[in-house]
Design an enzyme around this catalytic site. Structure first.
Site, PDB file in Angstrom:
ATOM      1  N   ASP A 135      68.960  72.555  69.623  1.00 50.59           N
ATOM      2  CA  ASP A 135      70.406  72.633  69.467  1.00 50.59           C
ATOM      3  C   ASP A 135      70.782  73.182  68.096  1.00 50.59           C
ATOM      4  OD1 ASP A 135      73.250  72.064  69.551  1.00 50.59           O
ATOM      5  OD2 ASP A 135      72.805  70.621  71.119  1.00 50.59           O
ATOM      6  N   ASN A 162      75.211  71.640  72.514  1.00 50.52           N
ATOM      7  CA  ASN A 162      74.660  72.671  73.380  1.00 50.52           C
ATOM      8  C   ASN A 162      73.704  72.083  74.408  1.00 50.52           C
ATOM      9  OD1 ASN A 162      75.803  75.211  72.187  1.00 50.52           O
ATOM     10  ND2 ASN A 162      74.847  74.340  70.378  1.00 50.52           N
ATOM     11  N   ASP A 163      72.897  71.109  74.007  1.00 55.66           N
ATOM     12  CA  ASP A 163      72.019  70.439  74.962  1.00 55.66           C
ATOM     13  C   ASP A 163      72.830  69.832  76.100  1.00 55.66           C
ATOM     14  OD1 ASP A 163      69.237  70.567  74.123  1.00 55.66           O
ATOM     15  OD2 ASP A 163      69.833  69.440  72.364  1.00 55.66           O
ATOM     16  N   ILE A 164      73.877  69.104  75.755  1.00 57.03           N
ATOM     17  CA  ILE A 164      74.656  68.388  76.781  1.00 57.03           C
ATOM     18  C   ILE A 164      75.462  69.363  77.623  1.00 57.03           C
ATOM     19  CG2 ILE A 164      76.473  66.682  77.144  1.00 57.03           C
ATOM     20  CD1 ILE A 164      75.428  65.374  74.472  1.00 57.03           C
ATOM     21  N   GLY A 167      73.220  71.269  79.953  1.00 61.48           N
ATOM     22  CA  GLY A 167      72.923  70.454  81.129  1.00 61.48           C
ATOM     23  C   GLY A 167      74.089  70.414  82.094  1.00 61.48           C
TER      24      GLY A 167
END
Length: 380
Positions: A135, A162-164, A167
């Site tokens: 991220d 960005n990770d969340i 997803g």
């Protein structure tokens, strides 16, 4: 709800860290049977410390855990049998890892044409596709760190945005692919990536540059486009953010805080006039706000319909009256036996919030149960 939206959908999750697990958790909350495949030693995020110590518990509710050693031929055969019962496969390992085990999309698609295969990576196909990313890497590369920190000091945002969101976009695409499969009978290969997600977050700033021809300025020093859009300090020394952008808001604030004279001041006749004179109205507003404590200010601003917010720390949210009254926090039992609170998904369906049905699983907690199902569950 008597039946959750994704009930009957089986998802096999090969993932770690945040992006893949958050994608799987959203699908699980929506009712899918999400089976997390772990190596014999368990997902490594189970054992993280410091600021990463919450990774596993945060994104593992409503899932079942099966231990499969995909590094062995026997484990690969078991994994393929499990995938044969699945509607969706999620993976977010480094590029090429699952190919080594013949579990990549290219290897599985001929045998499982209805499978929806979702790869969550650092980058979409292109010159960067084989790079590893985090991220923070894409925040630096994608302009978010520049826009967050002070000039010359790019700063990571305070969450794995960005990770969340990567997803979440995976979930959006998976649901679209499930709907398309109903019409065509065909599966799909989905890709979602950190870098492209970050670029999407930068769309407003990029469009600003295209429209105006000017360079973007970090938010820490950006000139406000609004008359009042600022942090102030209360009498009891607490920070509060206040926004006054609409005409009714401006009139209500001025009448309530002793600035009636401003309502007839030709220098402040329009919103842009007030922006142009922020240099002297903001100090005056700060002085007025500083005469009141947080509780009275919150009551006044709510009555006036102003957007406002005390500046909370993450731990303050456990005691937030709105979250506790509205079902925004779920009770979670973690492996050491303690019960903790965790945020629910931030939406409702027909007035109901999605609930926790399972606590985060122990390593391989459901292995026997899942393997026993392989001969009974119909192929997807």
């Amino acid at each position: 709800m008597t039946r959750l939206p994704l009930a009957g959908i089986r998802v096999v999750e090969f993932s770690q860290m945040v992006m893949g697990p958050s994608c799987g958790m959203i699908l699980a909350d929506l009712g899918a049977d999400v089976i997390k495949v772990e190596p014999p030693q368990g997902d490594r995020t189970r054992f993280f410390k410091s600021v990463a110590s919450g990774f596993f518990n945060t994104y593992s509710r409503n899932k079942r855990s099966v231990v499969i050693d995909t590094a062995t031929p026997e484990g690969q055969r078991t994994a393929r049998r499990l995938i044969g019962t699945a509607d969706v496969l999620i993976e977010n390992f480094r590029p090429g890892l699952l190919k080594r085990f013949n579990l990549d999309h290219e290897a599985l698609a001929p045998e499982h044409p209805r499978l929806i295969y979702c790869s969550l990576k650092g980058y979409m196909p292109g010159p960067y596709e084989n790079r590893l990313a985090l991220d923070e890497v894409v925040q630096m590369m994608g302009g978010l760190a520049y826009m967050t920190g002070p000039p010359g000091k790019p700063m990571r945002a305070g969450a794995s945005v960005n990770d969340i969101m990567g997803g979440m976009f995976g979930v959006i695409a998976i649901q679209a692919a499930l709907a398309e499969r109903e019409r065509t009978g065909n599966g799909a290969y989905i890709q979602s990536a950190l870098f492209e997600n970050n670029v999407f977050l930068m769309a407003q700033a990029m469009m600003f540059e295209s429209v105006t021809g000017e360079a973007s300025t970090p938010w820490s020093v950006k000139a406000s486009p609004w008359p009042v859009y600022d942090l102030f300090e209360t009498r009891d020394g607490q920070p509060i953010f206040v926004s006054i952008v609409g005409e009714e808001q401006w009139q209500g604030f001025c009448r309530s805080f002793g600035f009636e004279r401003w309502l007839g001041d030709p220098r402040l006749a329009t919103s842009q006039d007030r922006v142009d004179h922020r240099d002297w109205i903001i100090p005056a507003i700060a002085e007025a706000i500083g005469k009141h404590d947080m509780a009275s200010l919150c009551a006044s601003f709510e009555r006036l319909g102003l957007p406002f917010a005390p500046v909370n720390k993450p731990g303050d949210l456990f005691h937030d009256p709105h979250l506790n009254a509205s079902g925004g926090l779920l009770d979670l039992a973690i492996e050491d036996g303690r019960h903790v609170k965790t945020p629910a998904l931030p939406f409702s369906i027909s007035g109901e919030r999605l609930q926790k049905r399972r606590d985060p699983p122990k390593i391989g907690e459901h292995t026997d149960e899942i393997l026993a199902e392989l001969d009974r569950v119909r192929p997807a």
